[in-house]
Design a protein around this motif. Structure first.
Motif, short mmCIF file in Angstrom:
data_model
loop_
_atom_site.label_atom_id
_atom_site.label_comp_id
_atom_site.label_asym_id
_atom_site.label_seq_id
_atom_site.Cartn_x
_atom_site.Cartn_y
_atom_site.Cartn_z
N ASP A 121 23.85 68.00 24.99
CA ASP A 121 22.82 68.74 23.81
C ASP A 121 21.84 68.00 23.56
O ASP A 121 21.58 66.85 23.28
CB ASP A 121 23.77 68.88 22.42
CG ASP A 121 22.85 69.64 21.35
OD1 ASP A 121 23.49 70.65 21.17
OD2 ASP A 121 21.87 69.01 20.66
N LYS A 122 20.50 68.25 24.00
CA LYS A 122 19.36 67.81 23.83
C LYS A 122 19.00 67.00 22.50
O LYS A 122 18.13 65.98 22.64
CB LYS A 122 18.15 68.58 24.52
CG LYS A 122 18.29 68.74 26.20
CD LYS A 122 17.32 69.58 26.47
CE LYS A 122 17.70 70.20 28.00
NZ LYS A 122 17.68 69.15 29.10
N VAL A 123 19.27 68.00 21.64
CA VAL A 123 19.01 67.48 20.05
C VAL A 123 19.77 66.36 19.75
O VAL A 123 19.49 65.39 19.39
CB VAL A 123 19.01 68.52 19.04
CG1 VAL A 123 18.77 67.92 17.84
CG2 VAL A 123 18.06 69.77 19.44
N ASN A 171 21.22 73.35 25.18
CA ASN A 171 22.34 73.10 26.05
C ASN A 171 22.41 73.79 27.19
O ASN A 171 23.15 74.60 27.67
CB ASN A 171 23.91 73.40 25.16
CG ASN A 171 24.08 72.45 24.04
OD1 ASN A 171 24.73 71.41 24.37
ND2 ASN A 171 23.77 72.97 22.96
N LEU A 172 21.57 73.31 27.83
CA LEU A 172 21.33 73.85 29.30
C LEU A 172 20.79 72.88 30.33
O LEU A 172 20.41 71.76 29.83
CB LEU A 172 20.50 75.31 29.51
CG LEU A 172 21.22 76.60 29.29
CD1 LEU A 172 20.33 77.65 29.46
CD2 LEU A 172 22.16 76.75 30.31
N GLY A 173 20.82 73.28 31.71
CA GLY A 173 19.99 72.32 32.55
C GLY A 173 19.40 73.25 33.52
O GLY A 173 19.26 74.35 33.49
N SER A 174 18.90 72.46 34.62
CA SER A 174 18.26 73.20 35.68
C SER A 174 16.72 73.67 35.43
O SER A 174 16.50 74.80 36.04
CB SER A 174 18.97 74.07 36.52
OG SER A 174 19.97 73.50 37.17
N ASN A 299 13.78 60.92 28.83
CA ASN A 299 14.01 62.42 28.73
C ASN A 299 15.22 62.86 28.48
O ASN A 299 15.56 63.71 27.59
CB ASN A 299 13.27 63.14 29.87
CG ASN A 299 13.43 64.68 29.95
OD1 ASN A 299 13.30 65.30 28.88
ND2 ASN A 299 13.62 65.60 31.13
N GLU A 300 16.22 62.84 29.33
CA GLU A 300 17.67 63.29 29.28
C GLU A 300 18.54 62.51 29.87
O GLU A 300 18.15 61.69 31.22
CB GLU A 300 17.44 64.79 29.64
CG GLU A 300 17.37 64.98 30.89
CD GLU A 300 17.92 66.22 31.53
OE1 GLU A 300 18.60 66.75 30.78
OE2 GLU A 300 17.46 66.50 32.68
N VAL A 301 19.90 62.63 29.49
CA VAL A 301 21.01 61.96 30.41
C VAL A 301 21.76 62.93 30.88
O VAL A 301 22.26 63.86 30.11
CB VAL A 301 21.55 61.14 29.27
CG1 VAL A 301 22.86 60.49 30.03
CG2 VAL A 301 20.88 59.99 28.71
N ASN A 302 22.08 62.82 32.27
CA ASN A 302 22.95 63.97 33.13
C ASN A 302 24.30 63.30 33.29
O ASN A 302 24.29 62.38 34.16
CB ASN A 302 22.18 64.60 34.17
CG ASN A 302 20.84 65.52 33.66
OD1 ASN A 302 20.94 66.43 33.37
ND2 ASN A 302 19.81 64.56 34.12
N THR A 303 25.20 63.74 32.54
CA THR A 303 26.59 63.07 32.79
C THR A 303 27.35 63.59 34.22
O THR A 303 28.16 62.87 34.48
CB THR A 303 27.42 63.18 31.77
OG1 THR A 303 27.60 64.64 31.31
CG2 THR A 303 27.25 62.40 30.29
#
Ligand code: ADP
Ligand code: MG
Ligand code: MG
Length: 339
Positions: A121-123, A171-174, A299-303
């Motif tokens: 979740d980016k927030v 809550n998405l990606g790509s 920017n973001e963390v991709n698990t």
């Protein structure tokens, strides 16, 4: 004794096909003298395919339908030493499958429920990382109901950030559902699109200039290590879906051509974020570096990052001297490690 590993791939998100490609690479690389690996493909409808369907999906690269309800099949996961949930996005990388495996008492590769859910979740990621002192762009949260009932309030929040700004499903990606909005008149369609995909939407200020996109891999549980830093370059407004998945559109540079102290800051900040989010096993942490001003933003963390043999995460560790096959072996070992 060989370890029995259940490899889950496919899944319900927009990254179903990416996951199947990654799974083929991992299947081929886990050393057979140490591991007995069984793949199970999850269809786009979220059902677990039997061995024949799984084999067919791995060959064709997708599984639109078919399979059994997860709850009927999860008992079949008993007896495995570990599960490798090689799934991206919602219902795979967001803590849901991790919760199921935790309840079933089966160790698995990667972050647990908390680290997966918060990182997806980016927030929530922004909120947790802000309290850890990690630099990030300005942002605002909007809920679907607010956009429906009080659109002016949402527009005012966007105006506080200024244009251009980014609108993203939380809550998405790509890059699915993401828009770069250059003027106020394009805000409404961008919000409509994002809210068609998620209840929660994040509005983000754009970096002061088009950023350089740098990424770093983290490996480990409570004593994680960072890989060298890599960079992606491409010729597009931003790193959108098409640029990500069209062969030849983006170029990977390892190591990134960065001043030494910036690369060190990236690695140090990524490790801090990994710990703050309670991640485990692996993560790819992505940053924006604004060369003109020297600003660096997480920017973001991709698990569960892309995991084909040519994906950024394995390439970063290859540059650190860890081969693909050593890397997947290490990940399974980390899953079995007591924490
Ligand atoms: P995803 O999880 O779908 O990859 P990201 O948050 O990484 O979503 O956004 C996708 C891309 O959009 C980034 O790689 C970058 O090119 C662009 N982008 C996103 N947010 C910003 C921002 N605040 N400033 C500049 N570019 C951005
Ligand atoms: Mg992402
Ligand atoms: Mg991204």
């Amino acid at each position: 004794m060989k370890k029995r590993i259940l490899l889950l791939a496919g899944g319900q998100s927009g990254e179903h096909e990416v996951s199947l490609m990654s799974a083929r690479s991992v299947l081929a690389a886990l050393p057979r003298d140490q591991f007995d690996v069984t793949p199970v493909v999850i269809s786009k409808q979220g059902r677990w395919l039997p061995p024949t369907g799984t084999q067919r999906a791995l060959e064709s690269g997708e599984a639109p339908t078919g399979g059994d309800l997860v709850l009927h099949r999860v008992a079949s996961a008993e007896g495995y030493d570990a599960v490798f949930p090689l799934l991206h996005g919602p219902m795979g990388e967001d803590g849901t499958i991790q919760g199921l495996l935790t309840l079933a008492g089966i160790p698995f590769v990667g972050s647990g429920v908390l680290g997966s859910a918060v990182s997806m979740d980016k927030v929530m990621t922004k909120q947790v990382l802000a309290s850890a002192g990690v630099p990030q762009v300005e942002w605002r949260l909007a809920l679907r109901r607010e956009w429906r009932d009080q659109p002016a309030a949402v527009e005012a929040r966007a105006a506080e950030l200024g244009f251009p700004l980014f609108v993203k499903p939380a809550n998405l990606g790509s890059s699915v559902g993401i828009s770069k909005v250059s003027r106020a008149q394009y805000l409404a369609p961008a919000l409509d699109l994002a809210f068609s995909l998620d209840r929660r939407v994040i509005l983000e200020a754009m970096t002061s200039h088009k950023p350089r996109e740098v990424e770093v891999g983290i490996l480990g549980n409570d004593a994680p290590v960072a890989s060298p830093v890599g960079e992606l370059s491409f010729d597009a407004e931003f790193y959108d879906y098409e640029t990500k998945y069209t062969e030849g559109r983006a170029e990977m540079h390892i190591p990134a051509r960065l001043p030494r102290e910036v690369a060190e800051q990236v690695r140090e900040t990524a490790l801090r974020a990994f710990r703050a989010l309670d991640c485990a096993g692996l993560a790819r942490v992505d940053f924006f570096y604004v060369e003109e001003t020297g600003e660096l933003y997480l920017n973001e963390v991709n698990t569960m990052p892309g995991f084909t043999t040519t994906s950024m995460y394995p390439k970063l560790f290859e540059a650190a001297g860890i081969s693909y096959s050593e890397l997947v072996t290490r990940l399974v070992t980390l899953a079995l490690e007591e924490r």
